[in-house]
Write an enzyme that holds these catalytic residues in place. Structure first.
Site, PDB file in Angstrom:
ATOM      1  N   SER A  29       0.844  -1.196   0.000  1.00  0.00           N
ATOM      2  CA  SER A  29       0.000   0.000   0.000  1.00  0.00           C
ATOM      3  C   SER A  29       0.879   1.245   0.000  1.00  0.00           C
ATOM      4  O   SER A  29       2.063   1.161  -0.329  1.00  0.00           O
ATOM      5  CB  SER A  29      -0.946  -0.027   1.202  1.00  0.00           C
ATOM      6  OG  SER A  29      -1.925   0.978   1.090  1.00  0.00           O
ATOM      7  N   ASN A  30       0.327   2.383   0.341  1.00  0.00           N
ATOM      8  CA  ASN A  30       1.107   3.624   0.406  1.00  0.00           C
ATOM      9  C   ASN A  30       0.545   4.517   1.507  1.00  0.00           C
ATOM     10  O   ASN A  30      -0.471   4.195   2.125  1.00  0.00           O
ATOM     11  CB  ASN A  30       1.115   4.321  -0.965  1.00  0.00           C
ATOM     12  CG  ASN A  30      -0.284   4.691  -1.410  1.00  0.00           C
ATOM     13  OD1 ASN A  30      -0.933   5.547  -0.818  1.00  0.00           O
ATOM     14  ND2 ASN A  30      -0.774   4.020  -2.450  1.00  0.00           N
ATOM     15  N   HIS A  31       1.189   5.659   1.733  1.00  0.00           N
ATOM     16  CA  HIS A  31       0.859   6.521   2.872  1.00  0.00           C
ATOM     17  C   HIS A  31      -0.246   7.541   2.611  1.00  0.00           C
ATOM     18  O   HIS A  31      -0.413   8.463   3.401  1.00  0.00           O
ATOM     19  CB  HIS A  31       2.109   7.261   3.349  1.00  0.00           C
ATOM     20  CG  HIS A  31       3.079   6.394   4.074  1.00  0.00           C
ATOM     21  ND1 HIS A  31       2.812   5.846   5.308  1.00  0.00           N
ATOM     22  CD2 HIS A  31       4.301   5.938   3.723  1.00  0.00           C
ATOM     23  CE1 HIS A  31       3.843   5.121   5.703  1.00  0.00           C
ATOM     24  NE2 HIS A  31       4.760   5.155   4.744  1.00  0.00           N
TER      25      HIS A  31
END
Ligand code: C5P
Length: 222
Positions: A29-31
């Site tokens: 995923s990512n932030h």
């Protein structure tokens, strides 16, 4: 009583990250915090729009009066967007969709036996490009987070994805953009551009919607 320039208009917004499973317990995923998309949803509603917000996993409350649909993966986000998009007037894609997903999702938890682990990833579908390529697309607005040549990359994405507008930000500016509360945007459309200076995302969302409304009216009046 506030003016309601989006009254009778339907807006579809994607927000947040996507989550791509690797095995039953892990994901890529990512932030992305989802703040920009949620702020746009809230402001669009306050301008009178009927808003559907398709959100990846984020820790944000649903803005009042907004219909929220939670999704996890890019595949689910695409499917949900396609199920809703036909009746929409404006589509704003703020989601930080994972560019890749695991080619094979392991059925069982991946064991840490080997010293190295190699996984193969395959490209995810581009949700925004898919929508903008429909025979009768809504007014399509994209976002572009860039670390260099902001204007050139943003203009290329505007053309490549056949968008009506793109909002670009320079992710190298400290305290702005990804996962923060403030941002600044350079907005481009086929015939022009404007700069929206650094400000809280809630205010920036309203400023951006005002540009969207102007361009949308221009496009649909001619
Ligand atoms: O090409 P890039 O990922 O920089 O484009 C960003 C824009 O495209 C954003 O508006 C984002 O929400 C959208 N996008 C999408 N589906 C993808 C990748 C990006 O809708 N798979």
């Amino acid at each position: 009583n506030k003016p309601q320039p989006l009254r009778g208009k339907r807006l579809l917004i994607t927000a947040g990250p996507t989550r791509e499973s690797l095995d039953p317990v892990r994901f890529l995923s990512n932030h992305s915090s989802g703040k920009m998309g949620f702020a746009i949803a809230e402001q669009a509603r306050s301008l009178g729009a009927e808003v559907t917000l398709i959100a990846g996993p984020v820790a944000l409350p649903t803005p009042a009066g907004v219909t929220r649909i939670n999704v996890e993966s890019a595949g689910q986000m695409l499917e949900t967007v396609m199920a809703k998009v036909n009746s929409q007037d404006i589509f704003i894609a703020t989601a930080a969709v994972a560019d890749y997903r695991a080619e094979n999702v392991a059925d069982n938890k991946i064991k840490k036996n080997a010293d190295e682990l190699t996984l193969t990833f395959v490209k995810n579908p581009d949700i925004l490009k898919t929508v903008a390529g429909l025979p009768k697309p809504p007014f399509c607005v994209g976002f572009a987070a860039e670390s260099q040549d902001v204007e050139a990359y943003a203009k290329r994405k505007l053309a490549d994805k056949k968008l009506d507008m793109i909002a670009a930000n320079d992710i190298t500016v400290a305290g702005l953009g990804f996962n923060s509360d403030a941002n600044a945007l350079q907005v481009f459309w086929p015939e022009g551009h404007c700069d929206l200076p650094a400000q809280p995302k809630t205010e920036l969302a309203l400023a951006l919607l005002n540009v969207v409304i102007e361009r949308y009216q221009e496009k649909n009046d001619t």
